[in-house]
Design a protein around this motif. Structure first.
Motif, mmCIF file in Angstrom:
data_model
loop_
_atom_site.group_PDB
_atom_site.id
_atom_site.type_symbol
_atom_site.label_atom_id
_atom_site.label_comp_id
_atom_site.label_asym_id
_atom_site.label_seq_id
_atom_site.Cartn_x
_atom_site.Cartn_y
_atom_site.Cartn_z
ATOM 1 N N HIS A 1 0.856 -1.180 0.000
ATOM 2 C CA HIS A 1 0.000 0.000 0.000
ATOM 3 C C HIS A 1 0.896 1.234 0.000
ATOM 4 N N THR A 2 0.431 2.301 -0.632
ATOM 5 C CA THR A 2 1.149 3.569 -0.590
ATOM 6 C C THR A 2 0.146 4.705 -0.409
ATOM 7 N N TYR A 3 0.522 5.691 0.407
ATOM 8 C CA TYR A 3 -0.356 6.807 0.734
ATOM 9 C C TYR A 3 0.411 8.113 0.665
ATOM 10 N N THR A 4 -0.287 9.156 0.245
ATOM 11 C CA THR A 4 0.238 10.512 0.330
ATOM 12 C C THR A 4 -0.761 11.305 1.151
ATOM 13 N N VAL A 5 -0.293 11.862 2.263
ATOM 14 C CA VAL A 5 -1.184 12.538 3.198
ATOM 15 C C VAL A 5 -0.600 13.888 3.600
ATOM 16 N N THR A 6 -1.457 14.762 4.067
ATOM 17 C CA THR A 6 -1.028 16.059 4.591
ATOM 18 C C THR A 6 -1.098 16.008 6.107
ATOM 19 N N LEU A 7 0.023 16.307 6.751
ATOM 20 C CA LEU A 7 0.108 16.287 8.205
ATOM 21 C C LEU A 7 -0.256 17.657 8.761
ATOM 22 N N ASN A 8 -1.170 17.687 9.722
ATOM 23 C CA ASN A 8 -1.499 18.914 10.441
ATOM 24 C C ASN A 8 -0.482 19.036 11.578
ATOM 25 N N PRO A 9 0.447 19.991 11.511
ATOM 26 C CA PRO A 9 1.489 20.074 12.530
ATOM 27 C C PRO A 9 0.963 20.491 13.901
ATOM 28 N N THR B 1 -2.095 15.079 13.250
ATOM 29 C CA THR B 1 -3.042 14.190 12.591
ATOM 30 C C THR B 1 -2.916 14.327 11.077
ATOM 31 N N PHE B 2 -3.347 13.284 10.373
ATOM 32 C CA PHE B 2 -3.344 13.335 8.913
ATOM 33 C C PHE B 2 -4.538 12.584 8.344
ATOM 34 N N THR B 3 -4.878 12.936 7.128
ATOM 35 C CA THR B 3 -5.863 12.223 6.331
ATOM 36 C C THR B 3 -5.353 12.232 4.904
ATOM 37 N N GLY B 4 -5.795 11.263 4.131
ATOM 38 C CA GLY B 4 -5.378 11.230 2.737
ATOM 39 C C GLY B 4 -5.915 10.010 2.026
ATOM 40 N N THR B 5 -5.344 9.772 0.877
ATOM 41 C CA THR B 5 -5.768 8.653 0.052
ATOM 42 C C THR B 5 -4.565 7.804 -0.303
ATOM 43 N N GLY B 6 -4.865 6.610 -0.783
ATOM 44 C CA GLY B 6 -3.785 5.714 -1.142
ATOM 45 C C GLY B 6 -4.232 4.670 -2.136
ATOM 46 N N ALA B 7 -3.323 3.752 -2.397
ATOM 47 C CA ALA B 7 -3.578 2.703 -3.382
ATOM 48 C C ALA B 7 -3.029 1.385 -2.872
ATOM 49 N N ILE C 1 -7.125 6.901 4.343
ATOM 50 C CA ILE C 1 -6.321 6.674 5.542
ATOM 51 C C ILE C 1 -6.459 7.883 6.465
ATOM 52 N N THR C 2 -6.508 7.619 7.762
ATOM 53 C CA THR C 2 -6.462 8.652 8.786
ATOM 54 C C THR C 2 -5.489 8.169 9.854
ATOM 55 N N GLY C 3 -4.870 9.101 10.560
ATOM 56 C CA GLY C 3 -3.946 8.674 11.597
ATOM 57 C C GLY C 3 -3.243 9.815 12.276
ATOM 58 N N THR C 4 -2.195 9.434 13.027
ATOM 59 C CA THR C 4 -1.361 10.406 13.729
ATOM 60 C C THR C 4 0.106 10.053 13.521
ATOM 61 N N TYR C 5 0.919 11.094 13.469
ATOM 62 C CA TYR C 5 2.371 10.909 13.376
ATOM 63 C C TYR C 5 3.031 12.089 14.063
ATOM 64 N N ASP C 6 3.825 11.809 15.101
ATOM 65 C CA ASP C 6 4.460 12.883 15.866
ATOM 66 C C ASP C 6 5.966 12.978 15.618
ATOM 67 N N GLY C 7 6.434 12.325 14.572
ATOM 68 C CA GLY C 7 7.861 12.338 14.262
ATOM 69 C C GLY C 7 8.571 11.088 14.718
ATOM 70 N N SER C 8 7.952 10.343 15.641
ATOM 71 C CA SER C 8 8.580 9.113 16.112
ATOM 72 C C SER C 8 7.596 7.957 16.318
ATOM 73 N N THR C 9 6.297 8.253 16.360
ATOM 74 C CA THR C 9 5.288 7.219 16.571
ATOM 75 C C THR C 9 4.168 7.390 15.551
ATOM 76 N N LEU C 10 3.766 6.272 14.940
ATOM 77 C CA LEU C 10 2.751 6.275 13.885
ATOM 78 C C LEU C 10 1.569 5.406 14.291
ATOM 79 N N SER C 11 0.377 5.902 14.033
ATOM 80 C CA SER C 11 -0.865 5.128 14.148
ATOM 81 C C SER C 11 -1.700 5.474 12.932
ATOM 82 N N PHE C 12 -2.373 4.473 12.337
ATOM 83 C CA PHE C 12 -3.265 4.777 11.228
ATOM 84 C C PHE C 12 -4.332 3.712 11.069
ATOM 85 N N TYR C 13 -5.371 4.103 10.333
ATOM 86 C CA TYR C 13 -6.473 3.218 9.976
ATOM 87 C C TYR C 13 -6.749 3.461 8.503
ATOM 88 N N ALA C 14 -6.636 2.430 7.687
ATOM 89 C CA ALA C 14 -6.863 2.541 6.243
ATOM 90 C C ALA C 14 -8.020 1.632 5.859
#
Length: 178
Positions: A55-63, A67-73, A87-100
């Protein structure tokens, strides 16, 4: 002589605040401050189990909220990708969580991972897959690449570029506090 001593004393008092700032005090305020910027994340994920899917996703991170949302394939053959995932999730620079999830052709199919460490851009852990009636543990590996998409010198420059309440309440351009 008394007038000279008074004048020299006044000059020393006026210069004292500048001396306390040091050589870098003014330069630090002018632009050496790290600031929140809008970032794009490229996330690749591979699910490993009885079937391996890429899977690959391109998302915009809200600094401001990490949090982020986006689409993927999802890859369905060596050369064919279906752009069907959200896809939606969180990324703080060291920890990732997502739901696709896949809205079509298979609704109710999704996967994700919670609080996995990202080290030098890579992650690996036990995620989960929702597949019709139940959820099962599912090994997930992948990468996260971060690209800054803005370079605002300060918050005022950001608000000027996109006037309105959303920009005014954003942290973009503000000094980083965490």
């Amino acid at each position: 002589m008394k007038r000279l001593a008074t004048t020299l004393g006044a000059l020393c008092l006026a210069a004292a605040p500048l001396a306390l700032l040091g050589g870098g005090g003014a330069a630090g305020a002018a632009g050496a401050v790290s600031r929140y910027q809008v970032e794009t994340l490229t996330i690749t994920a591979t699910l490993h189990a009885y079937v391996t899917t890429n899977h690959t996703y391109t998302v915009t991170l809200n600094p401001c909220t990490d949090t982020f949302t986006g689409t993927g394939a999802v890859q369905v053959s060596p050369t064919r990708w279906l752009p069907i995932e959200t896809i939606t999730g969180t990324y703080d620079g060291s920890t990732l969580s997502f739901y696709a999830s896949y809205p079509t052709p298979a609704p109710n199919v999704a996967y994700g991972i919670n609080d996995v460490a990202v080290v030098t851009g890579a992650f690996s852990g036990t995620g989960f897959r929702d597949y019709f009636p139940g959820t099962k543990p599912w090994p997930v590996t992948g990468t996260v690449a971060v690209t800054a998409t803005t370079d605002y010198a300060n918050h005022g420059a950001f608000v000027s570029s996109d006037p309105g309440a959303d920009a005014a309440h954003s942290c973009v351009g503000m000094p980083i506090t965490h």
